[in-house]
Each structure stands twice: as C-alpha cells, then as structure tokens.
Scaffold this motif. Structure first.
Motif, PDB file in Angstrom:
ATOM      1  N   ASP A 220      10.193   8.895  -4.830  1.00  0.00           N
ATOM      2  CA  ASP A 220      11.330   9.366  -5.002  1.00  0.00           C
ATOM      3  C   ASP A 220      12.008   8.641  -6.544  1.00  0.00           C
ATOM      4  O   ASP A 220      12.498   9.236  -7.423  1.00  0.00           O
ATOM      5  CB  ASP A 220      12.415   9.001  -4.052  1.00  0.00           C
ATOM      6  N   ALA A 221      11.598   7.246  -6.453  1.00  0.00           N
ATOM      7  CA  ALA A 221      11.992   6.318  -7.812  1.00  0.00           C
ATOM      8  C   ALA A 221      11.396   7.040  -8.978  1.00  0.00           C
ATOM      9  O   ALA A 221      12.177   7.102  -9.884  1.00  0.00           O
ATOM     10  CB  ALA A 221      11.654   5.007  -7.606  1.00  0.00           C
ATOM     11  N   ILE A 222      10.302   7.359  -8.854  1.00  0.00           N
ATOM     12  CA  ILE A 222       9.689   7.887 -10.440  1.00  0.00           C
ATOM     13  C   ILE A 222      10.122   9.317 -10.346  1.00  0.00           C
ATOM     14  O   ILE A 222      10.128   9.424 -11.601  1.00  0.00           O
ATOM     15  CB  ILE A 222       7.976   7.685 -10.002  1.00  0.00           C
ATOM     16  N   ASN A 223      10.182  10.171  -9.643  1.00  0.00           N
ATOM     17  CA  ASN A 223      10.791  11.253  -9.565  1.00  0.00           C
ATOM     18  C   ASN A 223      12.451  11.262 -10.057  1.00  0.00           C
ATOM     19  O   ASN A 223      12.582  12.135 -11.169  1.00  0.00           O
ATOM     20  CB  ASN A 223      10.626  12.300  -8.512  1.00  0.00           C
ATOM     21  N   ILE A 224      13.051  10.436  -9.464  1.00  0.00           N
ATOM     22  CA  ILE A 224      14.411  10.340 -10.092  1.00  0.00           C
ATOM     23  C   ILE A 224      14.369   9.897 -11.445  1.00  0.00           C
ATOM     24  O   ILE A 224      15.097  10.519 -12.484  1.00  0.00           O
ATOM     25  CB  ILE A 224      14.939   9.298  -9.325  1.00  0.00           C
ATOM     26  N   TYR A 225      13.281   9.078 -12.145  1.00  0.00           N
ATOM     27  CA  TYR A 225      13.433   8.389 -13.209  1.00  0.00           C
ATOM     28  C   TYR A 225      12.719   9.693 -14.305  1.00  0.00           C
ATOM     29  O   TYR A 225      13.403   9.617 -15.337  1.00  0.00           O
ATOM     30  CB  TYR A 225      12.342   7.420 -13.240  1.00  0.00           C
ATOM     31  N   ARG A 226      12.115  10.362 -13.727  1.00  0.00           N
ATOM     32  CA  ARG A 226      11.624  11.607 -14.524  1.00  0.00           C
ATOM     33  C   ARG A 226      12.856  12.481 -14.831  1.00  0.00           C
ATOM     34  O   ARG A 226      12.852  12.777 -16.054  1.00  0.00           O
ATOM     35  CB  ARG A 226      10.354  12.320 -13.842  1.00  0.00           C
ATOM     36  N   GLU A 227      13.356  12.895 -13.739  1.00  0.00           N
ATOM     37  CA  GLU A 227      14.568  13.640 -13.835  1.00  0.00           C
ATOM     38  C   GLU A 227      15.504  13.249 -15.116  1.00  0.00           C
ATOM     39  O   GLU A 227      15.992  13.639 -15.866  1.00  0.00           O
ATOM     40  CB  GLU A 227      15.342  14.086 -12.757  1.00  0.00           C
TER      41      GLU A 227
ATOM     42  N   GLN B 132       0.819  -1.140   0.150  1.00  0.00           N
ATOM     43  CA  GLN B 132       0.045   0.056   0.013  1.00  0.00           C
ATOM     44  C   GLN B 132       0.793   1.364   0.096  1.00  0.00           C
ATOM     45  O   GLN B 132       0.517   2.431  -0.574  1.00  0.00           O
ATOM     46  CB  GLN B 132      -1.128   0.091   0.998  1.00  0.00           C
ATOM     47  N   HIS B 133       1.931   1.101   0.702  1.00  0.00           N
ATOM     48  CA  HIS B 133       2.918   2.356   0.619  1.00  0.00           C
ATOM     49  C   HIS B 133       3.570   2.648  -0.508  1.00  0.00           C
ATOM     50  O   HIS B 133       3.901   3.427  -1.251  1.00  0.00           O
ATOM     51  CB  HIS B 133       3.858   2.268   1.987  1.00  0.00           C
ATOM     52  N   HIS B 134       3.904   1.264  -1.231  1.00  0.00           N
ATOM     53  CA  HIS B 134       4.562   1.497  -2.851  1.00  0.00           C
ATOM     54  C   HIS B 134       3.634   2.159  -3.530  1.00  0.00           C
ATOM     55  O   HIS B 134       3.875   3.037  -4.319  1.00  0.00           O
ATOM     56  CB  HIS B 134       4.488   0.023  -3.206  1.00  0.00           C
ATOM     57  N   TRP B 135       2.331   1.522  -3.385  1.00  0.00           N
ATOM     58  CA  TRP B 135       1.230   2.415  -4.523  1.00  0.00           C
ATOM     59  C   TRP B 135       1.061   3.850  -3.885  1.00  0.00           C
ATOM     60  O   TRP B 135       0.984   4.768  -5.095  1.00  0.00           O
ATOM     61  CB  TRP B 135      -0.066   1.618  -4.486  1.00  0.00           C
ATOM     62  N   LEU B 136       1.012   4.124  -2.748  1.00  0.00           N
ATOM     63  CA  LEU B 136       0.756   5.696  -2.336  1.00  0.00           C
ATOM     64  C   LEU B 136       1.774   6.447  -2.881  1.00  0.00           C
ATOM     65  O   LEU B 136       1.453   7.206  -3.357  1.00  0.00           O
ATOM     66  CB  LEU B 136       0.493   5.487  -1.067  1.00  0.00           C
ATOM     67  N   GLY B 137       2.910   6.347  -2.526  1.00  0.00           N
ATOM     68  CA  GLY B 137       4.127   6.884  -2.919  1.00  0.00           C
ATOM     69  C   GLY B 137       4.129   7.311  -4.303  1.00  0.00           C
ATOM     70  O   GLY B 137       4.200   8.338  -5.056  1.00  0.00           O
ATOM     71  N   ALA B 138       3.741   6.021  -5.258  1.00  0.00           N
ATOM     72  CA  ALA B 138       3.638   5.928  -6.644  1.00  0.00           C
ATOM     73  C   ALA B 138       2.752   6.904  -7.180  1.00  0.00           C
ATOM     74  O   ALA B 138       2.939   7.712  -8.231  1.00  0.00           O
ATOM     75  CB  ALA B 138       3.844   4.557  -7.399  1.00  0.00           C
ATOM     76  N   GLU B 139       1.441   6.710  -6.661  1.00  0.00           N
ATOM     77  CA  GLU B 139       0.317   7.533  -6.913  1.00  0.00           C
ATOM     78  C   GLU B 139       0.532   9.146  -6.690  1.00  0.00           C
ATOM     79  O   GLU B 139       0.336   9.627  -7.527  1.00  0.00           O
ATOM     80  CB  GLU B 139      -0.728   7.166  -6.209  1.00  0.00           C
ATOM     81  N   MET B 140       1.181   9.288  -5.778  1.00  0.00           N
ATOM     82  CA  MET B 140       1.464  10.769  -5.392  1.00  0.00           C
ATOM     83  C   MET B 140       2.243  11.436  -6.437  1.00  0.00           C
ATOM     84  O   MET B 140       2.336  12.629  -6.929  1.00  0.00           O
ATOM     85  CB  MET B 140       2.164  11.051  -4.045  1.00  0.00           C
ATOM     86  N   ALA B 141       3.542  10.570  -6.825  1.00  0.00           N
ATOM     87  CA  ALA B 141       4.321  11.042  -7.763  1.00  0.00           C
ATOM     88  C   ALA B 141       3.777  11.142  -9.164  1.00  0.00           C
ATOM     89  O   ALA B 141       4.124  12.147  -9.765  1.00  0.00           O
ATOM     90  CB  ALA B 141       5.666   9.960  -7.802  1.00  0.00           C
ATOM     91  N   ALA B 142       2.915  10.221  -9.272  1.00  0.00           N
ATOM     92  CA  ALA B 142       2.246  10.195 -10.913  1.00  0.00           C
ATOM     93  C   ALA B 142       1.308  11.370 -10.985  1.00  0.00           C
ATOM     94  O   ALA B 142       1.272  12.202 -11.988  1.00  0.00           O
ATOM     95  CB  ALA B 142       1.598   8.935 -11.055  1.00  0.00           C
ATOM     96  N   GLU B 143       0.354  11.637  -9.918  1.00  0.00           N
ATOM     97  CA  GLU B 143      -0.420  12.839  -9.774  1.00  0.00           C
ATOM     98  C   GLU B 143       0.313  14.407 -10.104  1.00  0.00           C
ATOM     99  O   GLU B 143       0.022  14.981 -10.872  1.00  0.00           O
ATOM    100  CB  GLU B 143      -1.403  12.834  -8.652  1.00  0.00           C
ATOM    101  N   GLU B 144       1.279  14.211  -9.412  1.00  0.00           N
ATOM    102  CA  GLU B 144       1.972  15.614  -9.526  1.00  0.00           C
ATOM    103  C   GLU B 144       2.598  15.818 -10.817  1.00  0.00           C
ATOM    104  O   GLU B 144       2.569  16.877 -11.379  1.00  0.00           O
ATOM    105  CB  GLU B 144       3.167  15.634  -8.532  1.00  0.00           C
ATOM    106  N   ILE B 145       3.363  14.665 -11.363  1.00  0.00           N
ATOM    107  CA  ILE B 145       3.848  14.830 -12.698  1.00  0.00           C
ATOM    108  C   ILE B 145       2.754  15.092 -13.742  1.00  0.00           C
ATOM    109  O   ILE B 145       3.101  15.948 -14.458  1.00  0.00           O
ATOM    110  CB  ILE B 145       4.602  13.339 -12.912  1.00  0.00           C
ATOM    111  N   ASN B 146       1.785  14.493 -13.804  1.00  0.00           N
ATOM    112  CA  ASN B 146       0.661  14.887 -14.580  1.00  0.00           C
ATOM    113  C   ASN B 146       0.122  15.994 -14.622  1.00  0.00           C
ATOM    114  O   ASN B 146      -0.185  16.548 -15.547  1.00  0.00           O
ATOM    115  CB  ASN B 146      -0.482  13.456 -14.715  1.00  0.00           C
TER     116      ASN B 146
END
Lengths: 428, 356
Positions: free
Chosen positions: A335-342, A49-63
């Motif tokens: 952080d992982a998704i944001n690092i990938y984005r950068e 659930q923490h994996h998913w919530l962290g990712a969801e927050m990153a995806a929402e911000e990026i989109n």
C-alpha cells in the motif's frame, strides 16, 4: 591517397564516437527514469520477508503498467532490498539505511519493524530529507514528532499498523464485542476479565487502558499479569488466572511468547475466552506451532480474507499464494508504494515538497481499508477508514469475526465469534 | 631553536617509527584515515569510518582492563550504555551541549566502574566474569523499570547532533579515537602498565612486592570505564539515540571478538581488530543470507592460523626481536639497530652452541 584514407578513417571514428556518446546518453537518460525505493526490514525474519513481498508485488504491478507517470514521462520502480538486521542490532539497521541512501540513492524508504530501530531510522531519513513510510512500527510518538516539528518530520508517514493508542482502542472494542457474545450466549451478567500484557512499552499502555476501560464495558477486572516477551512457560500465569475466576483473557502478546501462551491456554483448558492482540496467531503456521491447542484464539489483525474493500480478497489470495503465509501488517509496503505512486502522479513531479503535499491528500483504497493520513501523517482509524479486523482460529481456519455490526459495519464474509467449547461448557 | 626541535623530532620519528615496519604501517594507516574523508562524499563510508573510530576506543578500553589487568569483563557494554544514557538525558532534559554531556557521561561511566569494581574485587576468574556480565543486565532491567526517565525499550531519542555535517563528525571521531587510543597505549607502556602486567601475571607476588593491587585494579576499572564512557557518549550523540541496545550483551562480546582477533594485550591489536572486522561486516552485506556465517568463518579460520591475533602474527613476520637487548628490528636488518648484535638466526645459534 593516404590523406583520403586518413580522412575516411577519421570520419568513421567520429561517427562511431558520436554513436557511442549518443548511446551512452540515451542509456543514462533511460537509467535516470527510475524511482528507487528502499525496502527496509529484517530480511532473515518473517517480518522483513513480508515487507519485501508486499513491495515486490507493488513494483511488479506498477512496472507492468508502464511505471509511475511523472508529468509526461513514465518512471520504472526499482526496489532496493535493505536487510536491516534490526531485531538484533539497531546500529546495523541505521548503517544499512545510510548505505542505501548514499550508495543506492533511494528516493523513498518503506518498512522497518522494531520501534527502537525505526526511531533511529526516522531521524536519519529526516536528516536526509527523504520520504519514509513506516509499515511495521506502531509507536505513536513517531507521529507526534510531525506535529511538534513539522518542518523536520514532514517526510514521515505511517501506513501500517495503527499507532499504539489506536491499536489499544480497537483491541478493547474487540474485547467488548467478545464480552457481548459471552453475555448473550452464556447469560453472564458482568464477565470477569484477566489482562495478560507482555512486559513492553506497548504492553504498559494497553494494560493501563484496559484497567480504565474494562469496568465501563460492564465487565469486572480480576487482575493484570505481565509475562516476559521471552517467556517459555506461562503455566503460573494461566493457573492464577483460572484461580481468579476469569471468564475472558484480554491479551497483548507481540512476541513468540504468544505461541507459548496460546498452546498452554488450550492445553490446560483454561475456562476463559482469549481475545486481544496475539501477533503470532496471525501467522499461517500458528496452529502447527501450538499443536492445534491455539484453536479459538482471537486477535486484532490488519488483513483478513473478507471484503474489507473490493481489493482485499484478490490481494490476500495473491499474497498468500506467493508467500505461503497470510499477510501481516508488514506487507503494508504494498500500500505504501501505491500511495506514493498516486501522490507522485497527482503532483506530476518528483519534487519532495510537492509529493508530500499530495501524500497529505491521500485517500487510497487498499486491502486494509481506506487509507487517509491525519495531520501528523498517521493513518486514520475508524468506520469508513482502516478499521483493523478481529480474526479467530475456528476449527483450524483463520476467520474474520470483527467488525460484526460495529458502527454499522460487517465486512462480507465475516462470521460470528465462537466461544471455545470447553469455555462454554465450564461457564454454562 | 625551532630547527633543533624539528631536527630532533625528525630523528625520533626516523628512529622510532620508520625503523619498524609495524609502526610505519600503523602511521600510514592513521594518515590514510585522516586524509581519506577529504575525498569521500559518501555519507555511508563516513559513517563507517566514524563508528570504527568510536568502537576502536571501546575495544581498546576493554583490552586495558581485561587484557592488561586480566580482569575478564563480560559486561563492558555497561560503561558504554551508562555514558550513552547519561549524555542523552543531560542533553535532552538539561539542554547541555555534547561538549559537556560526553565528559559527564564518561564520568558517570567511571562511577559505574567503581560500582562494578568494588564488589568484584574479591572475585577472580570465571566468578568475576559472571559478575561483570550481570551488571549491564541489571541496568537494562532498571532502564525498563524507570521508563519515564529512560524511555524504556524505546530509549531516548531526539538528542543533539555533534556537528552539522557528517564530515565534521567523522573528523571529531577520528581525532578523538587517535588521541584516546594513543593515551591508552601510553598508559599501558608506562610504569602503570607494568603494574597492570604484574597483577595479571601473579597478583600475590605483586602484592608481596608492595603493590596495592586492590587500588590498581579499581583504577583499571575506572580508567576502562572512562574511555568506554567517552565512546558511549559520542555514540549516543552520533546516533541521536540512547537505547537498551547500548547495554546489549552482544555489544560486550563484540569488544572481546575485536580485541582477540586483533591481538589481546597490545591495544593496537584491538584497534586493528575493529578496523578490519567492523568494515568487513559491512562488506559482507553483499551476501545477506550468509553474512553472519561468513563473518564467523573468517574469525575462526584467522584465529586457527593466527592464535595470537592478526597483528602479533603480522609483526612476527615483518619484525625480529634482538636476542640480546630485546629491541625490535625490521626483518630486513641483519644487525640490531640498537646494540648491533647479529640478528641472523644461524649466527645466533652458532654463538649459543659455542657458549654451551
């Protein structure tokens, strides 16, 4: 007349067909401007659930910001939830990831927690030459593989937690700090330390390291106890620790046994401060789970409500509000998704090798610290990087107690470690 | 010569396979399984087909021991795990190729069969089941104890792949699965199978008839270990990992669930159980929150209405047994294909009443 009608009808059909084709092509082009990120974890458990919530927050911000900029185009992030069920079945976990690779065509994978499953998934991802950023498994050997066979394992990176060896070092430094406080406040010359490490691979490493290092801290090792990760009663161990005259207990408890331990430690009023790693104590429900006996339990942690960086407090609060839980290291998917984005934005392409080259150059300020990868694609630990933090339950609130003047670092908001009152009373 | 041989083959095929709907369907299913991968590029589906083939052998090997001989083994994962670890260690430390490590792993599983079989021979019923359950747990303890060799809780990873592509791996698994399941079925259909039946039904009578039941039970443990061991070795090379999960109690129970669902003491029932249930678990990924609940519900409901298992239930509806020669016939036939006796229930009843 009939011919004219036929020509008109043919023209209308042609126009409609062309419009349809153009529409489909556009839709396809728009659909293709999506980066699919697989989030793998045991979704029925708090880790997933923490994996998913962290990712969801990153995806929402990026989109919300328009997506990931690749060259001149913007790509939206689409998350694919991968329920790996890895805590129960390793084979199920690999099946789930293979499904995401083959049917959802994910471009990146983040997450995983159970080491045994993470190792199998690592092999699968390397076979498919897709980037895999681990946020959960701490096995150092996963990183060593990158050094041993770079060409095969270059697609692997780790954001959280620190690898097992670094976790051991950080938690021992936390022990040293608590020892120092005990010396200062209680006038102890050489605090006696009992080691409680659960029967697990990481526990072996920590127990061995503790045995070597504790005497060099000016402390005395009085014994090592190795309870089962499934232990539901630790009275025997705690009574023996009391009998051995320990003044500090150094712990490594990653399983639910951490609750049993902390509850009985408080209930039996063992006259020894407890410090080390107790994963269960990172959870918001820890005090309730231990009937408030877990107060003053101190553990290494990834996040805390202090200014590790300028991003920490805001992100920590947003995550807690959303999840109803404190973030654990599994929320590192953010952080992982944001690092990938950068990395993608710097590379200006989605071509894997170019993205890997940029990932290797990462210097990302996150809620956990400044994240930089070493030559084995493992997150670097130390002052100026991700340090990890020590947290302690103080009167029912989780406070950050370390780093506290360690290598010149004290994060704003950090408080001093408190010796449990019954320990102070018994040792004074 | 070839023409005669082909003609005989066709006649046998027509008489033994096409005459019975169950066998025709099984034949079509196997054919479909072999043809489908040629048109499938989806590695996930290839993976499911591969693992289905591996688990089919594993479940059939449990049926051989527990269904036919009646030695209820609750720790069947022992054979699987022993072979997986042996294959992985031989591959990683000695550099042996899978073509050698898998048979050697299976050999180790045979040894495990002996180790389990000898002390368990004196036990019966629930005592035997409990004793077999203990062995994989003991081995798991040893795996954690000798972690420098076994990798402890992390297992042994980085072992060789079976082949360069998923498609080739899938075909190896299918071929191996088909051959081994057929072999297990032939064993149970032979005189040895009859002896196994006899031991299960009445061991004392079997012994009184001159059958060395001890030796045959031991043989059953070894044979079961051999087949489960081949599946275990293959699995380790396919996953490129041999870990404590290969010794899980859950894995042992899975073999039991698959077999009972499909139809125990049939071999083909256990294979069908895997073919239905293993992909079903994957289909149920569409409902992650209630996946296990739905899976359990399917099993409970099916077994409520088909207590003998899916395959015997199905066969009872599409095939009829001749009241005289006991040969099976398609449900469409009115007379037995072997002895020509009427299969009509009314006629059979009338005949019985007249005789009475």
């Amino acid at each position: 007349m009939k011919t004219r009608w036929a020509v008109a009808a043919a023209l209308i059909l042609l126009c409609l067909g062309a419009a349809l084709v153009a529409g489909c092509a556009r839709e396809e082009a728009e659909e293709s401007r999506v980066i699919k990120i697989g989030v793998a974890g045991p979704m029925q458990f708090v880790h997933g659930q923490h994996h998913w919530l962290g990712a969801e927050m990153a995806a929402e911000e990026i989109n919300a910001a328009g997506g990931i900029k690749v060259g001149d185009e913007y790509y939206l992030v689409e998350l694919v939830k991968i329920d790996t069920n890895e805590l129960l079945s390793v084979e199920d976990a690999t099946n789930a990831v293979e499904r995401a690779l083959a049917q959802d065509n994910i471009d990146l994978l983040v997450g995983t927690i159970r080491t045994e499953a993470a190792v199998a998934i690592q092999e699968l991802m390397m076979d498919n030459e897709k980037i895999f950023i681990t946020c959960g498994a701490s096995l150092k050997q996963m990183a060593d593989k990158v050094g041993q066979d770079y060409e095969r394992y270059k697609y692997w990176f780790r954001v959280t937690p620190l690898n097992g060896e670094l976790l051991a070092r950080a938690s021992l430094i936390l022990l040293q700090y608590v020892g120092q406080v005990m010396k200062e406040d209680l006038g102890l010359e050489a605090p006696k330390v009992a080691v409680v490490c659960e029967e697990a691979a990481a526990g072996d490493a920590l127990a061995a390291a503790a045995q070597q290092v504790i005497p060099s801290f000016g402390m005395e090792l009085v014994g090592i106890w190795r309870p089962s990760p499934q232990a539901t009663d630790m009275t025997a161990e705690l009574t023996a620790i009391r009998g051995a005259g320990a003044q500090i207990i150094y712990t490594y408890l990653s399983s639910a046994a951490g609750v049993t331990y902390a509850k009985q430690w408080g209930e039996l009023q063992i006259p020894a401060a407890s410090v080390g790693i107790n994963v269960e104590s990172q959870a918001m429900g820890f005090m309730e789970a231990t009937d408030n006996y877990g107060d003053f339990e101190c553990s290494l942690n990834t996040y805390a409500l202090v200014e590790i960086t300028e991003k920490t407090v805001d992100w920590y609060n947003r995550f807690t509000e959303r999840a109803g839980e404190f973030p654990t290291y599994n929320a590192g998917t953010y952080d992982a998704i944001n690092i990938y984005r950068e990395a993608v934005e710097r590379a200006g392409t989605l071509e894997t090798d170019a993205v890997i080259a940029e990932l290797e150059q990462t210097r990302h300020t996150s809620a956990a610290g400044v994240q930089v990868f070493d030559e084995n694609h493992d997150v670097i630990w130390g002052p100026g990087y991700a340090t990890a933090v020590g947290t302690q339950w103080q009167n029912g609130e989780l406070k950050c107690v370390w780093p506290y003047n360690w290598e010149g670092i004290t994060y704003p908001g950090t408080v001093r470690y408190q010796i449990p009152p019954w320990v102070a009373e018994a040792l004074q | 010569m070839i023409r005669v041989w082909l003609l005989r083959l066709y006649r046998d095929f027509k008489g033994d396979i096409l005459a019975l709907p169950g066998r025709t369907l099984a034949c079509l299913a196997v054919l479909a399984l072999f043809i489908a991968p040629l048109f499938i590029r989806d590695t996930y589906i290839l993976r499911i087909i591969t693992l289905t083939a591996v688990y089919a052998v594993f479940a059939a090997s449990w049926d051989l021991l527990s269904g036919y001989v009646g030695q209820l083994n609750l720790g069947h994962a022992l054979f699987f795990g022993v072979a997986a670890y042996t294959s992985a260690m031989l591959n990683l430390h000695l550099g042996l190729p899978p073509v050698l490590t898998i048979p050697l792993g299976a050999l180790a599983a045979v040894m495990a069969g002996l180790v389990v079989g000898i002390p368990c021979l004196r036990l019966k019923g629930q005592y035997l089941s409990l004793a077999t359950l203990a062995f994989p747990i003991i081995l798991k303890g040893l795996v954690y104890l000798f972690k420098e060799y076994t990798g402890g809780e992390l297992g042994i990873s980085g072992i060789s792949r079976l082949a360069g592509s998923r498609l080739v791996e899938c075909y190896i698994a299918l071929a191996l699965g088909a051959v081994l399941c057929f072999l297990i079925w032939k064993i149970t259909d032979s005189n040895l199978g009859l002896i196994f039946h006899a031991i299960r039904e009445d061991e004392i009578t079997a012994r009184a008839s001159g059958i060395n039941t001890t030796a045959y039970k031991l043989l059953a443990f070894c044979l079961s270990g051999l087949f489960a061991g081949i599946a275990g070795g293959f699995f380790a090379h396919y996953m490129r990992l041999a870990g404590p999960f290969t010794l899980d109690v859950l894995l042992s129970f899975q073999a039991i669930i698959w077999t009972i669902f499909g139809g125990i003491t049939t071999i083909y029932g256990s294979v069908a159980g895997v073919i239905i249930l293993f992909p079903l678990m994957e289909i149920l990924r569409a409902f992650p929150e209630i996946r296990m609940l739905l899976f359990a519900a399917v099993i409970v409901i099916v077994l409520r209405f088909m207590p003998e298992g899916v395959v015997p239930w199905f066969l009872d509806r599409v095939e009829k047994e001749c009241p005289r020669c006991k040969e099976r016939n398609a449900f469409t036939r009115t007379r037995c294909r072997v002895c020509r006796v009427s299969l009509s229930e009314r006629e059979v009843r009338a005949r019985t009443t007249t005789r009475a």
